[in-house]
Design a protein around this motif. Structure first.
Motif, PDB file in Angstrom:
ATOM      1  N   GLU A 155      -4.172   1.406  -0.599  1.00  0.00           N
ATOM      2  CA  GLU A 155      -3.988   0.901  -1.799  1.00  0.00           C
ATOM      3  C   GLU A 155      -4.769   1.583  -2.991  1.00  0.00           C
ATOM      4  O   GLU A 155      -4.267   1.828  -3.909  1.00  0.00           O
ATOM      5  N   HIS A 156      -5.728   2.262  -2.565  1.00  0.00           N
ATOM      6  CA  HIS A 156      -6.804   2.969  -3.434  1.00  0.00           C
ATOM      7  C   HIS A 156      -6.164   4.283  -3.869  1.00  0.00           C
ATOM      8  O   HIS A 156      -5.529   4.818  -2.934  1.00  0.00           O
ATOM      9  N   SER A 157      -6.725   5.056  -4.709  1.00  0.00           N
ATOM     10  CA  SER A 157      -6.257   6.289  -4.949  1.00  0.00           C
ATOM     11  C   SER A 157      -7.052   7.325  -3.706  1.00  0.00           C
ATOM     12  O   SER A 157      -8.188   6.875  -3.315  1.00  0.00           O
ATOM     13  N   VAL A 217     -11.236  15.179   1.732  1.00  0.00           N
ATOM     14  CA  VAL A 217     -10.474  14.094   1.328  1.00  0.00           C
ATOM     15  C   VAL A 217     -11.096  12.822   1.365  1.00  0.00           C
ATOM     16  O   VAL A 217     -11.870  12.284   2.540  1.00  0.00           O
ATOM     17  N   VAL A 218     -11.036  12.134   0.224  1.00  0.00           N
ATOM     18  CA  VAL A 218     -11.796  10.541   0.095  1.00  0.00           C
ATOM     19  C   VAL A 218     -10.646   9.774  -0.025  1.00  0.00           C
ATOM     20  O   VAL A 218      -9.879   9.679  -0.914  1.00  0.00           O
ATOM     21  N   ARG A 219     -10.619   8.641   0.634  1.00  0.00           N
ATOM     22  CA  ARG A 219     -10.009   7.391   0.787  1.00  0.00           C
ATOM     23  C   ARG A 219     -10.749   6.133   0.902  1.00  0.00           C
ATOM     24  O   ARG A 219     -11.614   5.978   2.095  1.00  0.00           O
ATOM     25  N   ALA A 220     -10.664   5.300  -0.029  1.00  0.00           N
ATOM     26  CA  ALA A 220     -11.393   4.130  -0.058  1.00  0.00           C
ATOM     27  C   ALA A 220     -13.062   4.547   0.269  1.00  0.00           C
ATOM     28  O   ALA A 220     -13.540   5.098  -0.824  1.00  0.00           O
ATOM     29  N   ALA A 221     -13.427   4.178   1.279  1.00  0.00           N
ATOM     30  CA  ALA A 221     -14.736   4.567   1.562  1.00  0.00           C
ATOM     31  C   ALA A 221     -15.120   5.630   2.883  1.00  0.00           C
ATOM     32  O   ALA A 221     -16.166   5.815   3.422  1.00  0.00           O
ATOM     33  N   GLU A 222     -13.900   6.415   2.955  1.00  0.00           N
ATOM     34  CA  GLU A 222     -13.909   7.201   4.037  1.00  0.00           C
ATOM     35  C   GLU A 222     -13.797   8.564   3.742  1.00  0.00           C
ATOM     36  O   GLU A 222     -12.999   8.923   2.905  1.00  0.00           O
ATOM     37  N   GLU A 278     -15.634   0.423  -2.714  1.00  0.00           N
ATOM     38  CA  GLU A 278     -14.477   1.299  -2.563  1.00  0.00           C
ATOM     39  C   GLU A 278     -14.691   2.616  -3.568  1.00  0.00           C
ATOM     40  O   GLU A 278     -15.170   2.404  -4.523  1.00  0.00           O
ATOM     41  N   VAL A 279     -14.425   3.602  -2.925  1.00  0.00           N
ATOM     42  CA  VAL A 279     -15.248   4.883  -3.596  1.00  0.00           C
ATOM     43  C   VAL A 279     -13.707   5.692  -3.985  1.00  0.00           C
ATOM     44  O   VAL A 279     -12.801   5.961  -3.355  1.00  0.00           O
ATOM     45  N   THR A 280     -14.158   6.324  -5.160  1.00  0.00           N
ATOM     46  CA  THR A 280     -13.026   7.275  -5.653  1.00  0.00           C
ATOM     47  C   THR A 280     -13.546   8.451  -5.947  1.00  0.00           C
ATOM     48  O   THR A 280     -14.876   8.711  -6.341  1.00  0.00           O
ATOM     49  N   LEU A 281     -13.001   9.680  -5.559  1.00  0.00           N
ATOM     50  CA  LEU A 281     -13.400  11.185  -5.572  1.00  0.00           C
ATOM     51  C   LEU A 281     -13.229  11.495  -7.109  1.00  0.00           C
ATOM     52  O   LEU A 281     -12.180  11.470  -7.437  1.00  0.00           O
ATOM     53  N   PRO A 337       0.925  -1.233  -0.142  1.00  0.00           N
ATOM     54  CA  PRO A 337      -0.126  -0.113  -0.034  1.00  0.00           C
ATOM     55  C   PRO A 337       0.877   1.415   0.135  1.00  0.00           C
ATOM     56  O   PRO A 337       1.698   1.480   0.418  1.00  0.00           O
ATOM     57  N   ARG A 338       0.489   2.349  -0.542  1.00  0.00           N
ATOM     58  CA  ARG A 338       0.934   3.401  -0.784  1.00  0.00           C
ATOM     59  C   ARG A 338       0.951   4.352   0.581  1.00  0.00           C
ATOM     60  O   ARG A 338      -0.060   4.265   1.169  1.00  0.00           O
TER      61      ARG A 338
END
Length: 321
Positions: free
Chosen positions: A101-103, A115-120, A143-146, A77-78
């Motif tokens: 890991e997600h954008s 700021v959106v990360r995964a579903a947060e 899994e959510v992308t802004l 993961p980044r």
């Protein structure tokens, strides 16, 4: 003129008195420029970052603070940081650091940023800590992308997919309180999105497909779209999300094309080709929230700030400043 090697992110301050620019400088930094003179008033360094990558950066100018994202590692993961610089001393302040890991996406909302990360969803402002509101029930197993946020209304557009991987993709527009305003299942996976005013959303994704959607009566309604020609798309001077710009003041979309080809102008409602505004061959990479100011590509090393004539009486060439 704003000297840059290449432009990756821009953000106007709420009062349109300053412009924050993430540019490919060495060493990397965020330049804060006065509007409309474009004079550099301060430079905020990005320590430990040896390259600036468009897709992993975001910047929001809040007036009394500037917030940006940093991606520290390429490995999965980044590692990400949310960093804030606050007036009057503009010292660097790390608000959060996390592995993902997600954008991760950053956008301005009324009075602050999200700021959106995964579903947060993490909200913040020019001062104080980050706020983590209650989750969105619809995203419990997604899994959510802004894609974008509308700085005036606080509406947030996201794309989500099931986790672990399963068929299905959804485009969702949320109200500022994170309740669902409208949602639509996607035919193609959309990777980018832009508000063109509070009720119009433009998305771009697989197979160079662009879709125009109207938000009305709690629904997302397809009102137009097109498929862009991949061989004509420009990927050299600007990377996505730059290279495609919505101009709400004119209800237009500008698409940058390969060197030697003119800017492609599309109607933001229908997605069809339309007459170009009086910008000659200049490409607008950004527009201020009210459409008053446009940032054009002057050449490969400079950006130019101008006033859109549609903001004032008359339809003349934008004033160069």
């Amino acid at each position: 003129m704003i000297p840059v090697q290449y432009c990756t992110e821009l953000s106007f301050s709420p009062g349109l008195t300053e412009l924050a620019v993430i540019a490919g400088t060495e060493p990397p930094a965020i330049g804060i420029h006065e509007v409309p003179s474009t004079q550099l008033v301060r430079s905020l360094p990005l320590p430990g970052i040896d390259r600036v990558h468009t897709w992993s950066r975001g910047v929001v100018h809040l007036g009394a603070a500037v917030v940006h994202l940093e991606q520290l590692t390429w490995q999965s993961p980044r590692t990400w940081r949310i960093v804030r610089h606050r007036a009057p001393d503009w010292q660097r302040e790390v608000l959060a650091e996390f592995d993902e890991e997600h954008s991760v996406g950053l956008r301005a909302v009324p009075g602050g940023f999200v700021v959106v990360r995964a579903a947060e969803f993490l909200f913040g402002g020019a001062d104080g800590p980050l706020r983590d509101p209650a989750g969105v029930p619809e995203f419990a197993n997604r899994e959510v992308t802004l894609l974008d946020a509308h700085a005036g209304t606080g509406r947030i557009a996201v794309v989500s997919k099931p986790k672990p991987w399963a068929p299905g993709r959804w485009l969702t527009v949320l109200r500022p309180d994170l309740t669902v305003l409208a949602e639509q299942e996607l035919e193609f996976e959309d990777h980018y999105g832009w508000f063109c005013g509070p009720d119009l959303l433009v998305t771009f994704g697989e197979w160079q497909s662009m879709t125009c959607l109207r938000i009305a009566d709690g629904e997302l309604r397809d009102v137009g779209g097109t498929h862009l020609l991949k061989q004509n798309r420009s990927y050299g001077v600007h990377s996505m999300p730059l290279g495609l710009t919505t101009l709400p003041l004119r209800n237009l979309i500008a698409v940058e094309q390969e060197y030697g080809l003119p800017t492609l102008w599309l109607d933001a409602v229908t997605g069809k080709d339309t007459e170009p505004p009086p910008y000659r061959d200049r490409f607008p990479v950004w527009a201020s929230p009210n459409g008053q100011y446009l940032v054009f590509v002057a050449d490969h090393s400079r950006l130019e700030l101008a006033t859109d004539p549609a903001f004032a009486p008359g339809d003349v060439e934008p004033d160069r400043v």
